[in-house]
Design a protein around this motif. Structure first.
Motif, PDB file in Angstrom:
ATOM      1  N   UNK A 150      -0.326  -5.576   1.414  1.00 32.02           N
ATOM      2  CA  UNK A 150       0.350  -5.244   2.664  1.00 32.02           C
ATOM      3  C   UNK A 150      -0.105  -3.876   3.142  1.00 32.02           C
ATOM      4  N   UNK A 151      -0.548  -3.793   4.393  1.00 30.54           N
ATOM      5  CA  UNK A 151      -0.956  -2.530   4.980  1.00 30.54           C
ATOM      6  C   UNK A 151      -0.185  -2.306   6.275  1.00 30.54           C
ATOM      7  N   UNK A 154      -0.472  -7.341   7.790  1.00 29.14           N
ATOM      8  CA  UNK A 154      -0.275  -6.095   8.530  1.00 29.14           C
ATOM      9  C   UNK A 154       1.181  -6.044   8.999  1.00 29.14           C
ATOM     10  N   UNK A 155       1.958  -5.143   8.430  1.00 29.59           N
ATOM     11  CA  UNK A 155       3.392  -5.036   8.723  1.00 29.59           C
ATOM     12  C   UNK A 155       3.782  -3.558   8.706  1.00 29.59           C
ATOM     13  N   UNK A 156       4.933  -3.210   9.293  1.00 26.33           N
ATOM     14  CA  UNK A 156       5.390  -1.813   9.191  1.00 26.33           C
ATOM     15  C   UNK A 156       5.718  -1.463   7.738  1.00 26.33           C
ATOM     16  N   UNK A 157       5.162  -0.350   7.242  1.00 26.37           N
ATOM     17  CA  UNK A 157       5.383   0.037   5.855  1.00 26.37           C
ATOM     18  C   UNK A 157       6.368   1.191   5.680  1.00 26.37           C
ATOM     19  N   UNK A 158       6.657   1.918   6.731  1.00 24.65           N
ATOM     20  CA  UNK A 158       7.556   3.065   6.579  1.00 24.65           C
ATOM     21  C   UNK A 158       8.969   2.598   6.253  1.00 24.65           C
ATOM     22  N   UNK A 159       9.514   3.088   5.139  1.00 26.41           N
ATOM     23  CA  UNK A 159      10.883   2.768   4.738  1.00 26.41           C
ATOM     24  C   UNK A 159      11.786   3.934   5.153  1.00 26.41           C
ATOM     25  N   UNK A 199      -7.463   0.458   2.228  1.00 27.67           N
ATOM     26  CA  UNK A 199      -8.529  -0.465   1.820  1.00 27.67           C
ATOM     27  C   UNK A 199      -9.126  -0.055   0.476  1.00 27.67           C
ATOM     28  N   UNK A 200      -9.345   1.242   0.271  1.00 29.18           N
ATOM     29  CA  UNK A 200      -9.940   1.709  -0.977  1.00 29.18           C
ATOM     30  C   UNK A 200      -9.018   1.438  -2.157  1.00 29.18           C
ATOM     31  N   UNK A 239       0.819  -1.200   0.000  1.00 31.59           N
ATOM     32  CA  UNK A 239       0.000   0.000   0.000  1.00 31.59           C
ATOM     33  C   UNK A 239       0.863   1.265   0.000  1.00 31.59           C
ATOM     34  N   UNK A 240       0.558   2.227  -0.880  1.00 28.20           N
ATOM     35  CA  UNK A 240       1.242   3.510  -0.844  1.00 28.20           C
ATOM     36  C   UNK A 240       0.561   4.503   0.096  1.00 28.20           C
ATOM     37  N   UNK A 241      -0.501   4.022   0.765  1.00 25.22           N
ATOM     38  CA  UNK A 241      -1.275   4.863   1.679  1.00 25.22           C
ATOM     39  C   UNK A 241      -1.119   4.321   3.099  1.00 25.22           C
ATOM     40  N   UNK A 242      -0.763   5.198   4.015  1.00 28.94           N
ATOM     41  CA  UNK A 242      -0.642   4.834   5.422  1.00 28.94           C
ATOM     42  C   UNK A 242      -1.468   5.818   6.246  1.00 28.94           C
ATOM     43  N   UNK A 243      -2.408   5.295   6.996  1.00 26.57           N
ATOM     44  CA  UNK A 243      -3.204   6.159   7.858  1.00 26.57           C
ATOM     45  C   UNK A 243      -3.955   7.246   7.117  1.00 26.57           C
ATOM     46  N   UNK A 244      -4.398   6.960   5.909  1.00 21.56           N
ATOM     47  CA  UNK A 244      -5.182   7.933   5.158  1.00 21.56           C
ATOM     48  C   UNK A 244      -4.373   8.987   4.437  1.00 21.56           C
TER      49      UNK A 244
END
Length: 333
Positions: A284-285, A305-310, A265-266, A239-244
């Protein structure tokens, strides 16, 4: 192990750096590299001709990053750059004064334009340019035919259609996009090498790139969705979206323009489940979006569900590992 990644520019480059590091540990070749083969199908919808030169922003962002020559402060372009030529072009009234090309970067565009005029395809030119860098992957333009993303906007009460880069760089996407127009898409075909790569892959990954004008443009090419449908490999997207909010860039403005909410989700539902006419097996979210996991699962997409911040090399490599694991958890077709 054959891995094919669909990617845009800066976010794709960061993910690919992590993937390359992880693969060197997971499937080492004994010489600091990996026995895995990685093909990257890169968006070329941002491409343009400017001042007589062919500019390929996403291809160059990935090439510079993997080649260790990118400007890590800005996130794009070459490190230790100067801009004397751009200043001279502006003085002559050539090009876009708000779209500055560095001198080292211009050398890439001059070389690319020269090779194209010699009759090479964009795929062949990209391979030639990549020879000087130790990338560890094969870069494949999404198509050898030109596709340019234009944006319809209204400025001072007047309707205008501008190149995507003008909307993105000059206006910073502050002028609402009314629609995106893919000029040349009706004549463009998916790169045959990209199609073959997808059909041979053991794993297919979507980098956390813009779902509308990067991954979305790739998917719209004639032959691309058919190749994904034929592929036996599982397809996992990040996902390229985190927390909206968009991780980087202006994906939220792009999603708004096509009527899709800026949520993990969208975006997953926008891509759709592979078993229901879409393109995703797994998604992956980030942990902050865990409450939406049930919604995504209900749409037929396995969710991790995993940490997405690189934030550094370690977290980027871990995300690549998580993406592979999510794909491997999907039963092969």
């Amino acid at each position: 192990m054959r891995i094919t990644v669909l990617a845009g520019g800066v976010g794709g480059a960061k993910f690919l750096l992590g993937l390359r590091d992880h693969l060197a540990e997971r499937w080492p070749d004994g010489d600091g590299g990996t026995t895995a083969e990685v093909d990257v199908v890169v968006n070329t919808g941002d491409d343009m001709w400017l001042a007589g030169l062919k500019i390929c922003p996403d291809l160059d962002s990935i090439m510079y990053a993997l080649g260790g020559a990118n400007d890590t402060e800005r996130g794009w372009g070459r490190a230790d750059e100067t801009e004397r030529v751009s200043a001279e072009l502006t003085a002559y009234g050539i090009g876009w004064p708000w779209f500055t090309l560095g001198d080292l970067d211009l050398a890439t565009h001059i070389a690319r334009s020269s090779l194209l005029r010699d009759g090479l395809t964009l795929t062949e030119v990209t391979a030639r340019l990549a020879e000087r860098w130790n990338l560890g992957v094969r870069l494949l333009p999404m198509s050898d035919q030109p596709v340019e993303t234009h944006v319809e906007i209204t400025v001072d009460g007047k309707r205008r259609i501008v190149h995507f880069e003008e909307w993105w760089v000059k206006y910073r996407a502050t002028v609402p996009a009314q629609r995106f127009i893919q000029v040349g898409l009706d004549k463009a075909m998916a790169n045959p090498l990209a199609v073959r790569s997808l059909e041979r892959a053991d794993v297919i990954l979507f980098a956390p790139s813009n779902p509308v004008v990067s991954i979305g443009t790739i998917l719209e090419l004639r032959g691309m969705r058919q190749a994904l449908d034929r592929a036996g490999a599982p397809i996992a997207g990040v996902s390229p979206i985190i927390g909206g909010s968009a991780v980087r860039g202006m994906a939220d403005q792009c999603l708004t323009a096509i009527g899709v909410e800026t949520t993990a989700a969208a975006v997953a539902k926008h891509y759709g489940a592979r078993g229901r006419g879409g393109v995703l097996d797994a998604w992956l979210i980030d942990g902050i979006d865990e409450p939406s996991a049930r919604v995504i699962e209900a749409a037929g997409i396995r969710t991790s569900v995993v940490p997405l911040w690189m934030t550094d090399a370690t977290t980027s490599a871990q995300l690549a590992s998580d993406a592979l694991d999510a794909a491997f958890a999907v039963p092969r077709r």
